[in-house]
Write a protein that holds these residues in place. Structure first.
Motif, PDB file in Angstrom:
ATOM      1  N   ALA A  18       0.830  -1.207   0.000  1.00 16.52           N
ATOM      2  CA  ALA A  18       0.000   0.000   0.000  1.00 16.52           C
ATOM      3  C   ALA A  18       0.862   1.253   0.000  1.00 16.52           C
ATOM      4  O   ALA A  18       0.541   2.241  -0.677  1.00 16.52           O
ATOM      5  CB  ALA A  18      -0.933  -0.021   1.209  1.00 16.52           C
ATOM      6  N   LEU A  19       1.962   1.206   0.746  1.00 18.63           N
ATOM      7  CA  LEU A  19       2.864   2.356   0.790  1.00 18.63           C
ATOM      8  C   LEU A  19       3.487   2.604  -0.584  1.00 18.63           C
ATOM      9  O   LEU A  19       3.508   3.747  -1.065  1.00 18.63           O
ATOM     10  CB  LEU A  19       3.961   2.127   1.835  1.00 18.63           C
ATOM     11  CG  LEU A  19       5.054   3.199   1.889  1.00 18.63           C
ATOM     12  CD1 LEU A  19       4.467   4.550   2.268  1.00 18.63           C
ATOM     13  CD2 LEU A  19       6.165   2.790   2.858  1.00 18.63           C
ATOM     14  N   VAL A  20       3.995   1.561  -1.209  1.00 20.49           N
ATOM     15  CA  VAL A  20       4.588   1.710  -2.542  1.00 20.49           C
ATOM     16  C   VAL A  20       3.563   2.291  -3.516  1.00 20.49           C
ATOM     17  O   VAL A  20       3.856   3.223  -4.281  1.00 20.49           O
ATOM     18  CB  VAL A  20       5.125   0.354  -3.051  1.00 20.49           C
ATOM     19  CG1 VAL A  20       5.469   0.427  -4.537  1.00 20.49           C
ATOM     20  CG2 VAL A  20       6.352  -0.065  -2.255  1.00 20.49           C
ATOM     21  N   ALA A  21       2.365   1.746  -3.499  1.00 19.62           N
ATOM     22  CA  ALA A  21       1.323   2.210  -4.415  1.00 19.62           C
ATOM     23  C   ALA A  21       0.984   3.676  -4.186  1.00 19.62           C
ATOM     24  O   ALA A  21       0.833   4.454  -5.148  1.00 19.62           O
ATOM     25  CB  ALA A  21       0.076   1.346  -4.251  1.00 19.62           C
ATOM     26  N   ALA A 110       8.169  -4.545  -1.144  1.00 20.95           N
ATOM     27  CA  ALA A 110       7.196  -4.566  -2.237  1.00 20.95           C
ATOM     28  C   ALA A 110       7.756  -3.722  -3.368  1.00 20.95           C
ATOM     29  O   ALA A 110       8.544  -2.792  -3.146  1.00 20.95           O
ATOM     30  CB  ALA A 110       5.839  -4.042  -1.789  1.00 20.95           C
ATOM     31  N   ASP A 111       7.327  -4.018  -4.588  1.00 22.24           N
ATOM     32  CA  ASP A 111       7.931  -3.453  -5.796  1.00 22.24           C
ATOM     33  C   ASP A 111       6.819  -3.210  -6.810  1.00 22.24           C
ATOM     34  O   ASP A 111       5.976  -4.081  -7.034  1.00 22.24           O
ATOM     35  CB  ASP A 111       8.946  -4.477  -6.328  1.00 22.24           C
ATOM     36  CG  ASP A 111       9.841  -3.964  -7.432  1.00 22.24           C
ATOM     37  OD1 ASP A 111       9.726  -2.791  -7.818  1.00 22.24           O
ATOM     38  OD2 ASP A 111      10.675  -4.760  -7.912  1.00 22.24           O
ATOM     39  N   ALA A 112       6.804  -2.037  -7.423  1.00 21.02           N
ATOM     40  CA  ALA A 112       5.780  -1.737  -8.432  1.00 21.02           C
ATOM     41  C   ALA A 112       6.314  -0.696  -9.400  1.00 21.02           C
ATOM     42  O   ALA A 112       7.245   0.049  -9.088  1.00 21.02           O
ATOM     43  CB  ALA A 112       4.487  -1.247  -7.784  1.00 21.02           C
ATOM     44  N   ALA A 113       5.706  -0.643 -10.573  1.00 19.95           N
ATOM     45  CA  ALA A 113       6.076   0.348 -11.583  1.00 19.95           C
ATOM     46  C   ALA A 113       4.841   0.789 -12.348  1.00 19.95           C
ATOM     47  O   ALA A 113       3.922  -0.004 -12.576  1.00 19.95           O
ATOM     48  CB  ALA A 113       7.114  -0.223 -12.555  1.00 19.95           C
ATOM     49  N   LEU A 254      -1.937  -1.791  -5.052  1.00 22.54           N
ATOM     50  CA  LEU A 254      -3.001  -0.954  -5.583  1.00 22.54           C
ATOM     51  C   LEU A 254      -3.209   0.229  -4.654  1.00 22.54           C
ATOM     52  O   LEU A 254      -3.405   0.071  -3.450  1.00 22.54           O
ATOM     53  CB  LEU A 254      -4.315  -1.737  -5.690  1.00 22.54           C
ATOM     54  CG  LEU A 254      -4.466  -2.722  -6.837  1.00 22.54           C
ATOM     55  CD1 LEU A 254      -5.781  -3.486  -6.707  1.00 22.54           C
ATOM     56  CD2 LEU A 254      -4.392  -2.012  -8.181  1.00 22.54           C
ATOM     57  N   SER A 255      -3.179   1.433  -5.207  1.00 20.67           N
ATOM     58  CA  SER A 255      -3.337   2.640  -4.393  1.00 20.67           C
ATOM     59  C   SER A 255      -4.822   2.949  -4.184  1.00 20.67           C
ATOM     60  O   SER A 255      -5.644   2.764  -5.071  1.00 20.67           O
ATOM     61  CB  SER A 255      -2.665   3.834  -5.055  1.00 20.67           C
ATOM     62  OG  SER A 255      -2.878   5.017  -4.309  1.00 20.67           O
TER      63      SER A 255
END
Length: 260
Positions: A18-21, A110-113, A254-255
């Motif tokens: 959630a933080l990454v998003a 966690a990892d996202a782009a 997911l944000s």
């Protein structure tokens, strides 16, 4: 190393995701014409620090890089698609910007782009690239069922990309994630079904289809990190961290912030 998370660690993973998003969505909202990539890096550092989290990038020093990454986020513009180090560049109207972020919170990463277009001009080629990676990511997530195999994910991603008319590079792809950012299993962005590691509840995966408009060949910048399309064509990259559950893949990045 492949980690299987227990329920307590999975709860932490949800918080990290959630933080990454939310950081990515905040940065997207701020990434307007006239913003410098170094500003985005500074904002990222501040948002990570304020949350009590730790950057997975700033001290990252793998064998394929040149020294520590030394920045807090990857900022790929137009033909830069992977490991793009922030530098002194000011965003212009119509730029295709990719933001790739990994952090660790309470010991779980966690990892996202996300890829998106800056400003009011939306070149059709750029829209098509972004759409293709997002559809491929959704297909990969749908294939990430307990009892399925990593090849099923690769096949779903690769089929979606090739049907959209793109060639697929397999040098870099998805990966396991947990207490560290990069773990086994490796998940190429194309492959054969019914092959590879069998998915189990508690497994975390970072799935990340990326493409280049007219090539599958990468070129590396003098900085030793930034990977670009060899032809200078535009690129796109979409990524989520998902948890394998008894019901399927739960998207952790997911944000809930308003989508800008």
């Amino acid at each position: 190393m492949i980690e299987i998370l227990n329920p307590a660690l999975l709860a932490r993973a949800r918080d990290t995701g959630a933080l990454v998003a939310d950081i990515l969505q905040t940065l997207k909202a701020r990434s307007a014409v006239g913003v410098n990539l170094l500003d985005i890096d500074r904002w990222t550092k501040s948002l990570i620090t304020e949350a009590g989290a730790v950057s997975c990038y700033v001290d990252y020093e793998p064998s394929f890089g040149r020294g520590p990454f030394a920045h807090y986020i990857c900022t790929g513009v137009n033909d830069a698609v992977l490991h793009a180090r922030p530098h002194d560049y000011t965003l212009t109207d119509g730029d295709l910007l990719t933001l790739d972020l990994a952090v660790s919170l309470r010991g779980v990463a966690a990892d996202a782009a996300i890829s998106f277009i800056v400003g009011e001009t939306h070149p059709p080629e750029s829209v098509a690239l972004i759409t293709a990676t997002e559809k491929a990511l959704a297909a990969g997530i749908a294939a990430a069922l307990p009892g399925a195999r990593t090849g099923d994910i690769s096949h779903a991603i690769g089929t979606t990309l090739t049907e959209a008319g793109y060639t697929v590079n397999t040098e870099f792809g998805g990966h396991g994630i947990g207490s560290t950012m990069h773990q086994d299993p490796h998940i190429p962005n194309t492959g054969r079904p019914n092959r590879g590691y069998k998915l189990r509840p508690g497994l975390l995966l970072a799935l990340e289809p990326w493409i280049m408009a007219d090539t599958s060949t990468l070129a590396i910048d003098p900085d030793g990190w930034t990977l670009r399309s060899a032809t200078g064509c535009r690129t796109a990259h979409s990524e989520h961290t998902v948890a394998i559950t008894e019901e399927g893949a739960e998207i952790l990045t997911l944000s809930k912030l308003p989508q800008g």
